[in-house]
Design an enzyme around this catalytic site. Structure first.
Site, PDB file in Angstrom:
ATOM      1  N   CYS A  86      -4.923   5.215  -1.979  1.00 31.70           N
ATOM      2  CA  CYS A  86      -4.332   3.643  -2.474  1.00 31.70           C
ATOM      3  C   CYS A  86      -3.861   3.414  -3.436  1.00 31.70           C
ATOM      4  O   CYS A  86      -4.667   3.106  -4.086  1.00 31.70           O
ATOM      5  CB  CYS A  86      -3.670   2.654  -1.412  1.00 31.70           C
ATOM      6  SG  CYS A  86      -3.284   1.553  -1.716  1.00 31.70           S
ATOM      7  N   HIS A 112      -4.544   0.384  -5.204  1.00 35.29           N
ATOM      8  CA  HIS A 112      -5.440  -0.318  -5.068  1.00 35.29           C
ATOM      9  C   HIS A 112      -6.748   0.903  -5.267  1.00 35.29           C
ATOM     10  O   HIS A 112      -7.973   0.215  -4.684  1.00 35.29           O
ATOM     11  CB  HIS A 112      -6.301  -0.885  -3.918  1.00 35.29           C
ATOM     12  CG  HIS A 112      -4.759  -2.061  -3.379  1.00 35.29           C
ATOM     13  ND1 HIS A 112      -3.885  -1.744  -2.763  1.00 35.29           N
ATOM     14  CD2 HIS A 112      -4.741  -3.350  -4.404  1.00 35.29           C
ATOM     15  CE1 HIS A 112      -3.159  -2.747  -2.847  1.00 35.29           C
ATOM     16  NE2 HIS A 112      -3.602  -3.910  -4.250  1.00 35.29           N
ATOM     17  N   HIS A 168       1.054  -1.322   0.021  1.00 31.54           N
ATOM     18  CA  HIS A 168       0.329  -0.089   0.197  1.00 31.54           C
ATOM     19  C   HIS A 168       0.978   0.837   0.159  1.00 31.54           C
ATOM     20  O   HIS A 168       2.056   1.101   0.265  1.00 31.54           O
ATOM     21  CB  HIS A 168      -0.989   0.066   1.460  1.00 31.54           C
ATOM     22  CG  HIS A 168      -1.797  -1.160   1.052  1.00 31.54           C
ATOM     23  ND1 HIS A 168      -3.193  -1.290   0.506  1.00 31.54           N
ATOM     24  CD2 HIS A 168      -2.015  -1.391   2.231  1.00 31.54           C
ATOM     25  CE1 HIS A 168      -3.424  -2.393   0.984  1.00 31.54           C
ATOM     26  NE2 HIS A 168      -3.717  -2.690   2.017  1.00 31.54           N
ATOM     27  N   MET A 177      -9.970   2.011  -3.049  1.00 34.51           N
ATOM     28  CA  MET A 177      -8.828   1.688  -1.141  1.00 34.51           C
ATOM     29  C   MET A 177      -9.067   4.030  -2.068  1.00 34.51           C
ATOM     30  O   MET A 177      -7.588   4.052  -2.014  1.00 34.51           O
ATOM     31  CB  MET A 177      -7.918   1.602  -1.556  1.00 34.51           C
ATOM     32  CG  MET A 177      -7.266   1.696  -0.048  1.00 34.51           C
ATOM     33  SD  MET A 177      -5.816   0.201   0.413  1.00 34.51           S
ATOM     34  CE  MET A 177      -5.246   0.683   1.859  1.00 34.51           C
TER      35      MET A 177
END
Length: 165
Positions: free
Chosen positions: A150, A153, A103, A158
């Site tokens: 992120c 993602h 991440h 995210m």
């Protein structure tokens, strides 16, 4: 009604003589409507200990001005937990790698207060937190709403938002 009592303490001396010292203590009786009396006994020492403990608690709480945000939920979902929150100006945000990594944390340059440089508060999009427990910390000093994501993602949803008061 208040009353004062005294205690007598005998202290031996080197000459074998005893001296007597009276140590006052306070007893406060507060009448209630049900005819019970509440008795409170206190000393300056007890009050001092309580005051020092309260001051230490306040000092420690002041140093703990931070919010932890997990990267990846406990059930493995690709999410910031919490994904929306409010902080005080200058409060530290600690983003902590939890699950589903790698991440990173990138602030959206189009969704932050004007005058704030997104590159100064974001991780580089190529930098990644690769292991559980790794962290990224940032303190936001300008009031307003900041959106972040992120990079690996973002397409999976995210994303997050923080409001700085």
């Amino acid at each position: 009604m208040a009353s004062v009592t005294s205690a007598t303490v005998a202290i031996p001396s080197f000459t074998g003589l005893k001296s007597t010292i009276s140590k006052p203590s306070a007893v406060v009786r507060i009448p209630t409507t049900t005819s019970r009396n509440l008795t409170v006994k206190s000393s300056l020492k007890d009050f001092g200990v309580a005051a020092v403990a309260a001051a230490a608690s306040i000092a420690l709480a002041g140093n703990a001005m931070a919010i932890d945000v997990l990267l990846g939920s406990g059930d493995g979902a690709l999410a910031f937990v919490p994904n929306e929150f409010t902080i005080a100006k200058g409060e530290k945000i600690v983003f902590k790698n939890n699950a589903g990594f790698p991440h990173n944390v990138v602030f959206d340059e189009d969704e932050i207060p004007s005058g704030v440089d997104a590159s100064k508060i974001s991780m580089d999009e190529q930098d990644l937190l690769n292991a559980a427990g790794e962290t990224y910390e940032v303190a936001l000093t300008e009031p307003g709403t900041y959106s972040f994501y992120c990079a690996p993602h973002q397409g999976a949803g995210m994303v997050g938002k923080v409001t700085v008061n």
